[in-house]
Design an enzyme around this catalytic site. Sequence first.
Site, mmCIF file in Angstrom:
data_model
loop_
_atom_site.group_PDB
_atom_site.id
_atom_site.type_symbol
_atom_site.label_atom_id
_atom_site.label_comp_id
_atom_site.label_asym_id
_atom_site.label_seq_id
_atom_site.Cartn_x
_atom_site.Cartn_y
_atom_site.Cartn_z
ATOM 1 N N GLU A 44 0.847 -1.201 0.000
ATOM 2 C CA GLU A 44 0.000 0.000 0.000
ATOM 3 C C GLU A 44 0.876 1.241 0.000
ATOM 4 O OE1 GLU A 44 -2.153 3.465 1.296
ATOM 5 O OE2 GLU A 44 -0.579 2.552 2.450
ATOM 6 N N ASP A 53 -7.403 1.233 7.807
ATOM 7 C CA ASP A 53 -6.067 1.796 7.578
ATOM 8 C C ASP A 53 -5.979 3.213 8.142
ATOM 9 O OD1 ASP A 53 -3.471 2.182 6.744
ATOM 10 O OD2 ASP A 53 -3.993 2.583 4.658
ATOM 11 N N HIS A 55 4.109 7.083 9.961
ATOM 12 C CA HIS A 55 5.323 7.054 9.121
ATOM 13 C C HIS A 55 6.591 7.506 9.854
ATOM 14 C CE1 HIS A 55 2.823 7.238 5.104
ATOM 15 N NE2 HIS A 55 2.420 6.296 5.924
HETATM 16 ZN ZN LIG Z 1 -1.538 2.702 5.878
#
Ligand SMILES: [Zn+2]
Length: 452
Positions: A315, A343, A415
């Site tokens: 993804e 998600d 992230h």
């Molecule tokens: Zn993700």
Amino acid sequence: MTAAQKENFPPQLLEELATIKTAALSDDYAYRQVAHLTENIGPRISGSPQAKAAVEYVADQLRELGLEVKLEEVNVPHWVRGSETAELVEYPGQARGTSQKIVLAALGGSTSTATEGLTADVVVVNNFDELKSLGREKVSGKIVLFNEPFDKQMAAAGLSFVSYGEAVRYRSGGPKAAAELGASAALVRSVGNADYRLPHTGSSQPAGIPAGAVTAEDSDLIADLAAQGKVRMHLTLTPQKLPDVVSYNVIGDLKGSEHPEEVVVVSGHLDSWDLGTGAIDDGAGVAVAMEAAEVLQKLHLHPKRTLRVVAWMDEESGGSGSEAYTKKHSLEFPRHVAAIESDSGAAHPLGFETRMTTGAAELLRPVFDVLQSFGANALQPSSYPPGADIASMSMAGVPALGLMQDGRTYFNYHHTAADTLDKIVPAELRENGAAMAVMGYALANMKNPLPR
Ligand SMILES: [Zn+2]
């Protein structure tokens, strides 16, 4: 209830949904799965040995649950982070013989500087228009910094995905725009919500120049100094793009007892970024999708339609897993009754974003009523596909749902190196498992397939 709701959700089905909810709210299966994925396996960036181990692990676990498991091939990029350092070597008021360290991380797909790095003046812009108005003459050969702040007030008010959508345009498109004007490298202010001097990586359109994300603090520092005069940076980024690797989407079917050809997808993505261990993005999503099947097996409840657990690959680094699934299965999309993805983290679930007809969403009200006891009953219509991996299904007309978590802290860690297991509150993860299992079973067992 309307007549259609009553017809689709008879008392026995509503009772089963309540049983599933209760079982899931005391089930630690999803937590054990995400703990293994993050702590035992670790970061799972596309093409990595950990991503490969995660594929094998999830396939084994789904087989152990008694699902029919397939690995479906996906060609994925294999990009490996190198060293990443930067320092300001010239700036107004600089003390003799010193420099200032800049904390940054390469963006996925970034090219490399020379091993010894590059040194160039920094140009700070706040948006694409400013870049354009500078033109090639003032950009060529420079390091461009996009200093677009993440709107924290909006995030605090619960609209963190709106803040993200605004700021992420510079991460995804900034390096390419800078390269087109001859920049030697591009930096973006990290797209994130917290101030712990953490860089947030992420994907970026191929730009052919080194590209990185500096922390919000360093972005402010550079912008402040550049407003006073000339700023020069020494930048070293040495990631490598290796040949593509064959990887897999992991597919586990709990076959429907009456309509095995009709499919309800419950899913999350198995790959992650490489700085943290991919707990909230998106080990949690995979784990709650797995739990939807686990709870049904434990309770010996049989879906009438096939409940398909999908752990998507890639993804983060291009979406090739979703693409491969679409290529292989698009002819079956008319019989994909619905697709769910989680998600958006692992925090307390608020409900589901839905992309389907108003009639279809209203038909699901009785299911949302089951979720009300723990506050996961918001039904939020969306004009966008509510999940990157289910986007092509959604665009093809498959009713799509995205599990919607409280997103106020999601972008603190997203992230970064701090996306780790401790960010998941076990009780909140159990709520996510309950919401996924209840909705998945409801879609598989309502009398008629969801209208489209
Ligand atoms: Zn993700």
